[in-house]
Design a protein around this motif. Structure first.
Motif, PDB file in Angstrom:
ATOM      1  N   PHE B 123      37.400  72.478 122.720  1.00 32.40           N
ATOM      2  CA  PHE B 123      37.385  72.822 124.147  1.00 32.40           C
ATOM      3  C   PHE B 123      36.377  73.925 124.484  1.00 32.40           C
ATOM      4  N   VAL B 124      35.992  74.718 123.473  1.00 34.61           N
ATOM      5  CA  VAL B 124      35.053  75.798 123.765  1.00 34.61           C
ATOM      6  C   VAL B 124      33.630  75.389 123.402  1.00 34.61           C
ATOM      7  N   THR B 127      32.631  71.030 124.221  1.00 35.58           N
ATOM      8  CA  THR B 127      32.477  70.761 125.649  1.00 35.58           C
ATOM      9  C   THR B 127      31.446  71.683 126.276  1.00 35.58           C
ATOM     10  N   TRP B 129      32.081  74.587 127.450  1.00 33.80           N
ATOM     11  CA  TRP B 129      32.674  75.333 128.572  1.00 33.80           C
ATOM     12  C   TRP B 129      32.700  76.837 128.305  1.00 33.80           C
ATOM     13  N   TYR B 131      34.803  80.175 126.832  1.00 37.61           N
ATOM     14  CA  TYR B 131      36.218  80.513 126.955  1.00 37.61           C
ATOM     15  C   TYR B 131      36.691  80.228 128.375  1.00 37.61           C
ATOM     16  N   THR B 132      37.651  79.330 128.510  1.00 39.44           N
ATOM     17  CA  THR B 132      38.107  78.988 129.861  1.00 39.44           C
ATOM     18  C   THR B 132      39.627  78.840 129.918  1.00 39.44           C
ATOM     19  N   GLY B 135      40.512  75.335 128.871  1.00 38.35           N
ATOM     20  CA  GLY B 135      40.504  75.206 127.416  1.00 38.35           C
ATOM     21  C   GLY B 135      41.797  75.738 126.829  1.00 38.35           C
ATOM     22  N   THR B 211      40.471  80.351 122.810  1.00 41.94           N
ATOM     23  CA  THR B 211      40.242  79.313 123.814  1.00 41.94           C
ATOM     24  C   THR B 211      40.109  79.878 125.212  1.00 41.94           C
ATOM     25  N   GLU B 229      32.893  81.848 141.252  1.00 40.97           N
ATOM     26  CA  GLU B 229      32.916  82.607 139.989  1.00 40.97           C
ATOM     27  C   GLU B 229      34.016  83.658 139.951  1.00 40.97           C
ATOM     28  N   ASN B 234      39.738  79.802 139.717  1.00 37.98           N
ATOM     29  CA  ASN B 234      38.718  79.066 138.965  1.00 37.98           C
ATOM     30  C   ASN B 234      39.219  78.783 137.541  1.00 37.98           C
ATOM     31  N   PHE B 236      37.521  77.458 135.180  1.00 31.18           N
ATOM     32  CA  PHE B 236      36.456  77.520 134.189  1.00 31.18           C
ATOM     33  C   PHE B 236      35.988  78.955 133.957  1.00 31.18           C
ATOM     34  N   ARG B 237      36.941  79.886 134.058  1.00 30.71           N
ATOM     35  CA  ARG B 237      36.595  81.272 133.759  1.00 30.71           C
ATOM     36  C   ARG B 237      37.446  81.722 132.573  1.00 30.71           C
TER      37      ARG B 237
END
Lengths: 258, 295
Positions: B123-124, B127, B129, B131-132, B135, B211, B229, B234, B236-237
């Motif tokens: 997941f990190v 992908t 992305w 750290y999200t 994830g 993750t 952001e 969000n 994806f942060r």
């Protein structure tokens, strides 16, 4: 073997039907005609196949993976063992009542409205009507009309069983199968159910499994006696109980075994 | 006489064991609360943490914990319940089903640090992305799904067979029976499973280290656009949760009030789990009452 000589057309016509659970044969060459708007009682000792027999009539036995069936089972002229049948449609026409009242954990109203609702009845007014007439037919309306929205599990055993009958007839079946419907009830509730059965037979064909011979004698028009998966004798109830033609029937109804 | 004595001894032993369990629980609980509650203040709960100065709060960590819990359950519950339905209603007994069941049990016993490493790889890194939150939520889903499947399966299986037969005999299809009879009846059991799973999410640190990360960007709680952001929503942060924060502060914190922050955070975490459990049970029983016309 005595054959019933009824003039009404048979709803079920069973011929040479066999049923196996794996390698165990539970029904052997069963032959029976079940006439319309009459009460057919199925009697016999435990394990004789009488429950299996009624569960075959609405093909509930097919749920058990090891079951194999052969022979003919005609329902309204259609061989439901052979032809592709729509189980949903079949069971809409054949209601079933179980040994113990098994209402859903929902309100009284929702229990009765359950079948019609899922079969597509949406309008509140229609549903109200079905619920009321069904509950009236089983003589439960006066007892529950003020608490239709409370849980069905709060009813007594006898009331629950009558509710289940109301639930079954709410989908407007033509046949009602009953698998020892009073075996878990007290005598008073049993009497209510028996009265109900005699009233319902004007509109429905009823097949009732019972281990209680007096009950069979009281309420049925035709009786079939099962032993080891075979029908030993089937005839109108009066003659089966007064002049049984088979020795084993006589032994059973006089209480010598079973 | 002998059996009477044995009976009395057995009773005594069991009472003693019960007492020990309660005592341990009470001691632990009162220790955490006694040390931590004095640190909890409105300010502690509403200021962002500081990595160097004293007086930092846990606002973002608390929010992150709840948010990750929410996202995880959003994925876990539907998947877990569907898996449970499959195992209870559709899977035919046999080799394949046994294999699936072993896989589920294996998954349940994976150490969470391993799940974290797997999450880091997939997941990190894979992908891309970084750290999200998503994830982290997916990693937590991996080790919560077995519990959810297992509990749902058991709950559905424990619905009396007569209930199901009654519905099928009315000419109701299998799927409708599952939907309208089995799931409502199994609801309390499924809810318990979901609460257990949530407890694990709240308390999990190891799987989230790699993750969801160890940091939280500067957040603007008025920014509700989930694609922005600085929005807390969000997914994806990076997001440091409370449990991770406790670990991080204790192992490599350099602020002067490490003890206070760790104690306060622990107390908040314990209280949050408690409040969440109570709320979930209350909500669950209200929903169940509505579905089953009360009792």
């Amino acid at each position: 073997m005595n054959k019933t000589t009824t003039t009404v057309k048979p709803v079920f016509h069973v011929q040479d039907m066999n049923l196996w659970y794996g390698n165990n044969q539970a029904l052997k060459n069963v032959h029976l005609e079940i006439p319309e708007n009459e009460v057919t009682a199925v009697i016999g000792p435990s394990g004789c196949g009488k429950s299996t027999f009624v569960k075959t009539l609405n093909l509930m036995v097919k749920r058990i993976p090891s079951v194999k069936l052969s022979g003919e089972l005609h329902f309204n002229g259609q061989n439901i063992l052979k032809d592709k049948v729509d189980l949903v449609n079949l069971r809409k026409q054949i209601g079933m009542i179980f040994q113990k009242g098994n209402p859903f954990p929902q309100s009284i109203y929702d229990n009765v409205a359950y079948g019609p609702r899922i079969h597509g009845m949406k309008r509140k007014k229609e549903l109200d009507e079905v619920v009321e007439t069904s509950l009236k037919q089983v003589a439960l309306w006066d007892e529950v009309k003020d608490r239709l929205n409370s849980s069905a599990l709060g009813l007594s055993g006898g009331q629950q069983q009558r509710l289940c009958i109301a639930r079954a007839i709410a989908t407007k079946p033509s046949v009602v199968l009953m698998d020892e419907p009073t075996s878990a009830l007290d005598p008073v509730s049993t009497l209510r159910i028996e009265q109900l059965i005699s009233e319902l037979k004007n509109q429905y064909t009823i097949v009732i499994v019972t281990h209680n011979m007096q009950q069979a004698a009281r309420i049925s028009d035709q009786t079939a006696f099962f032993l080891h998966g075979e029908i030993i004798e089937a005839s109108d109830t009066d003659s089966l109980f007064s002049v049984p033609s088979d020795r084993r029937t006589e032994d059973y109804i006089s209480g010598r075994f079973g | 006489m002998n059996s009477k004595v044995a009976d009395r001894i057995a009773t005594g032993v069991f009472i003693a064991i019960a007492f020990i369990i309660v005592a341990i629980l009470a001691a632990l609980f009162s220790f955490i609360l006694f040390r931590g509650v004095p640190q909890i203040s409105w300010e502690f709960l509403t200021t962002p943490s500081s990595s160097v100065r004293a007086g930092g709060g846990i606002r973002d960590q608390l929010f992150n914990s709840i948010y990750i819990l929410f996202i995880t359950m959003l994925i876990t519950v539907p998947l877990g319940v569907c898996g449970g339905i499959y195992m209870a209603e559709y899977a035919k007994p046999g080799k394949v089903t046994n294999f699936i069941r072993s896989c589920i049990e294996m998954l349940a016993s994976l150490p969470s640090i391993v799940v974290g490493m797997f999450g880091l790889l997939v997941f990190v890194n894979t992908t891309g992305w970084g750290y999200t939150i998503i994830g982290g939520a997916l990693a937590l889903t991996i080790f919560n799904i077995p519990v959810m499947v297992r509990v749902s399966e058991d709950a559905i299986r424990s619905v009396p067979a007569e209930m199901k037969e009654a519905s099928l005999a009315l000419g109701i299809t299998h799927w409708h029976t599952i939907k309208t009879v089995l799931i409502p009846s199994a609801f309390p059991g499924i809810l318990t499973g979901a609460i257990l799973a949530s407890g694990r999410v709240f308390g999990e640190a190891a799987a989230l280290l790699f993750t969801a990360g160890l940091s939280t960007p500067r957040l603007d709680y008025l920014d509700l656009n989930p694609f922005s952001e600085t929005s807390p929503l969000n997914i994806f942060r990076p997001a440091e949760t409370l449990a991770v924060h406790i670990w991080a502060v204790n192992t490599n914190g350099i602020m002067p009030d490490i003890r206070e922050i760790a104690n306060g955070s622990s107390a908040v975490l314990v209280l949050a789990v408690l409040i969440f459990n109570l709320l979930a049970r209350w909500l669950g029983s209200a929903v169940h009452k509505k579905m089953t016309a009360g009792k």
